[in-house]
Design an enzyme around this catalytic site. Structure first.
Site, PDB file in Angstrom:
ATOM      1  N   PHE A 138       0.863  -1.183   0.000  1.00  0.00           N
ATOM      2  CA  PHE A 138       0.000   0.000   0.000  1.00  0.00           C
ATOM      3  C   PHE A 138       0.900   1.234   0.000  1.00  0.00           C
ATOM      4  O   PHE A 138       1.631   1.482   0.952  1.00  0.00           O
ATOM      5  CB  PHE A 138      -0.941   0.062   1.209  1.00  0.00           C
ATOM      6  CG  PHE A 138      -1.851   1.263   1.117  1.00  0.00           C
ATOM      7  CD1 PHE A 138      -3.023   1.214   0.382  1.00  0.00           C
ATOM      8  CD2 PHE A 138      -1.501   2.469   1.715  1.00  0.00           C
ATOM      9  CE1 PHE A 138      -3.832   2.347   0.248  1.00  0.00           C
ATOM     10  CE2 PHE A 138      -2.307   3.600   1.583  1.00  0.00           C
ATOM     11  CZ  PHE A 138      -3.478   3.528   0.852  1.00  0.00           C
ATOM     12  N   ASP A 223       9.283   2.831   2.015  1.00  0.00           N
ATOM     13  CA  ASP A 223       8.112   3.648   2.321  1.00  0.00           C
ATOM     14  C   ASP A 223       7.841   3.486   3.813  1.00  0.00           C
ATOM     15  O   ASP A 223       7.293   2.476   4.258  1.00  0.00           O
ATOM     16  CB  ASP A 223       6.913   3.168   1.485  1.00  0.00           C
ATOM     17  CG  ASP A 223       5.647   3.986   1.777  1.00  0.00           C
ATOM     18  OD1 ASP A 223       5.634   4.744   2.779  1.00  0.00           O
ATOM     19  OD2 ASP A 223       4.666   3.853   1.016  1.00  0.00           O
ATOM     20  N   LYS A 252       2.448  10.983   7.308  1.00  0.00           N
ATOM     21  CA  LYS A 252       1.625  10.731   8.495  1.00  0.00           C
ATOM     22  C   LYS A 252       2.124  11.436   9.755  1.00  0.00           C
ATOM     23  O   LYS A 252       1.876  12.623   9.917  1.00  0.00           O
ATOM     24  CB  LYS A 252       1.450   9.222   8.667  1.00  0.00           C
ATOM     25  CG  LYS A 252       0.610   8.649   7.508  1.00  0.00           C
ATOM     26  CD  LYS A 252       0.011   7.290   7.784  1.00  0.00           C
ATOM     27  CE  LYS A 252      -1.045   6.974   6.738  1.00  0.00           C
ATOM     28  NZ  LYS A 252      -0.739   5.831   5.901  1.00  0.00           N
TER      29      LYS A 252
HETATM   30  C1  LIG Z   1      -0.899   5.965   4.415  1.00  0.00           C
HETATM   31  C2  LIG Z   1       0.184   5.438   3.550  1.00  0.00           C
HETATM   32  C3  LIG Z   1       0.467   6.025   2.310  1.00  0.00           C
HETATM   33  C4  LIG Z   1      -0.383   7.126   1.704  1.00  0.00           C
HETATM   34  O1  LIG Z   1      -0.418   8.274   2.477  1.00  0.00           O
HETATM   35  P1  LIG Z   1      -1.564   9.386   2.197  1.00  0.00           P
HETATM   36  O2  LIG Z   1      -1.173  10.520   3.096  1.00  0.00           O
HETATM   37  O3  LIG Z   1      -2.857   8.761   2.570  1.00  0.00           O
HETATM   38  O4  LIG Z   1      -1.496   9.718   0.761  1.00  0.00           O
HETATM   39  C5  LIG Z   1       1.542   5.527   1.579  1.00  0.00           C
HETATM   40  N1  LIG Z   1       2.285   4.522   2.056  1.00  0.00           N
HETATM   41  C6  LIG Z   1       2.051   3.922   3.243  1.00  0.00           C
HETATM   42  C7  LIG Z   1       2.924   2.826   3.712  1.00  0.00           C
HETATM   43  C8  LIG Z   1       0.969   4.355   4.022  1.00  0.00           C
HETATM   44  O5  LIG Z   1       0.695   3.740   5.163  1.00  0.00           O
END
Ligand SMILES: *Cc1c(COP(=O)(O)O)cnc(C)c1O
Length: 405
Positions: A138, A223, A252
């Site tokens: 994700f 990520d 985040k």
């Molecule tokens: C939440 C998340 C994203 C996307 O972040 P947004 O601020 O919702 O665009 C990308 N990668 C990971 C691992 C995430 O948990």
């Protein structure tokens, strides 16, 4: 039916399925609904609220800077961006950063950087660059990003998709070795998969991936939008295996639970592929975001939230292991990033979340089978005890029902 819920359902697109609670206030690990009920927030907005709700230092920095200077665009320098990015680079061992707002934008930035690096530095033939990603990934919701998702629902109806991505099974170093080609620009990976249901890869996977990337002159890009900034008990989850990625994505919690703040960090030779006009964002790196982001990093270090996450996470996991419920299939996670996997034949994670809510705990299921426990990192031992008692009760009452049919 609650009017507030009706109103939101009427005017807001139905791209989420919220629990039926209307939140109006938050402080620390707690939130309150419109009837005055208090809840322990075990979701923390998918880890965006690691510092807790309305952290006084963060709120103060937000208010002061909002009154001083908030948005300028990067057509000009500001006194706030340099210090923020310097701190972020020094803490993570990176050399340069490119500020964005949401996680998905920072992932897009990483993809652009990897491809451009592939052409400019690695000399991959034009339009042949490949990025390897994992099943269950994700990385956000843009059309390019969902294009390399393995999740049918994330893709359905959104094609055609961007080519240039290869999927391998998560945690499978041999598959990575096979997938790497002379045209591989990068391997993009979550050190622990969050949205897939707090999936921890086999020990040594990330380290092996790093070795393979180095051997094949490909970038390892982690990520850490969700796993980073202390969530897993280390500042970065890749530190669990002493891995130093070539590119790092944060988001985040970087916004201190107040603003969307994200960035892509990398070495100088990767970041220097960008020249003025190549890439940008109207809001990325604005002085308000930079101020709150810097204070979020400072609070994280000064309040030892990373150490707290390790200690409280171990405590929570240990307490959860002492719950003996036939509904639990497995428990997994690191630090305060924990998933309770529910046996799908015996109960739904959604129902567990609904029952936890009735007992004052907010969480959210992921993939129907996993209850996510990722509270703000400021949670105390007593609050964990309180929560585990209720989790135990809910599993017991549901277990009884299963046992009697
Ligand atoms: C939440 C998340 C994203 C996307 O972040 P947004 O601020 O919702 O665009 C990308 N990668 C990971 C691992 C995430 O948990």
């Amino acid at each position: 039916m609650n009017n507030t819920i009706e109103l939101e359902n009427r005017y807001c697109a139905h791209n989420y399925h919220p629990l039926p609670v209307v939140l109006v206030r938050g402080e620390g690990v707690h939130v309150w609904d419109d009837a005055g009920n208090k809840y322990l927030d075990m979701m923390s907005a998918y880890s965006a609220v690691s510092h807790g709700h309305a952290h006084p230092r963060l709120v103060k920095s937000l208010q002061q800077q909002a009154a001083q200077l908030a948005i300028t665009s990067r057509a000009f320098y500001t006194d706030k961006l340099g210090p923020f990015l310097k701190r972020a680079c020094e803490l993570t061992g990176m050399q340069m950063a490119l500020p964005m707002n949401t996680g998905a934008e920072a992932v897009e930035t990483a993809i652009k950087a990897a491809r451009k690096w592939g052409y400019k530095v690695k000399n991959i033939p034009a339009n042949k660059a490949e990025i390897i990603v994992c099943n269950g990934n994700f990385h956000g919701r843009t059309t390019t990003i969902v294009g390399f998702s393995s999740e049918a629902q994330y893709q359905h109806g959104y094609g055609p998709f961007t080519p240039g991505f290869k999927l391998i099974p998560y945690g499978d170093a041999a598959a990575l070795e096979q997938a790497i080609s002379p045209n591989t620009a990068a391997f993009l990976v979550e050190p622990i998969q969050g949205e897939a249901g707090i999936v921890v890869p086999p020990a040594g996977f990330l380290k092996k991936a790093w070795e393979l990337c180095r051997k094949n002159h490909a970038l390892l890009i982690c990520d850490e939008i969700q796993t980073g900034l202390g969530r897993t008990g280390k500042l970065l989850a890749c530190e669990h295996e002493q891995v130093k990625p070539d590119g790092l994505i944060l988001g985040k919690a970087l916004g201190g639970g107040l603003l969307p703040v994200s960035m892509f960090l990398a070495s100088r030779d990767v970041m220097n592929v960008f020249t003025p006009g190549d890439h940008g964002s109207t809001f990325g790196g604005n002085p308000l975001a930079a101020t709150v982001g810097l204070e979020a990093l400072n609070v994280l270090i000064e309040e030892k939230l990373v150490e707290r996450s390790a200690e409280m996470g171990a405590y929570l996991l240990d307490k959860l292991h002492s719950i003996h419920s036939p509904l639990i299939k497995s428990l997994r996670g690191k630090g305060l990033f924990i998933g309770i996997e529910i046996d799908r034949h015996k109960a739904s994670a959604r129902e567990i979340c609904e029952r936890l809510m009735a007992r004052g705990i907010l969480s959210k299921e992921t993939h129907e089978t996993v209850v996510r426990l990722a509270p703000p990192l400021v949670i105390t031992r007593e609050q964990i005890d309180w929560a585990v008692e209720r989790i135990d009760l809910v599993l017991k009452e549901m277990g009884k029902r299963t046992a009697t049919g």
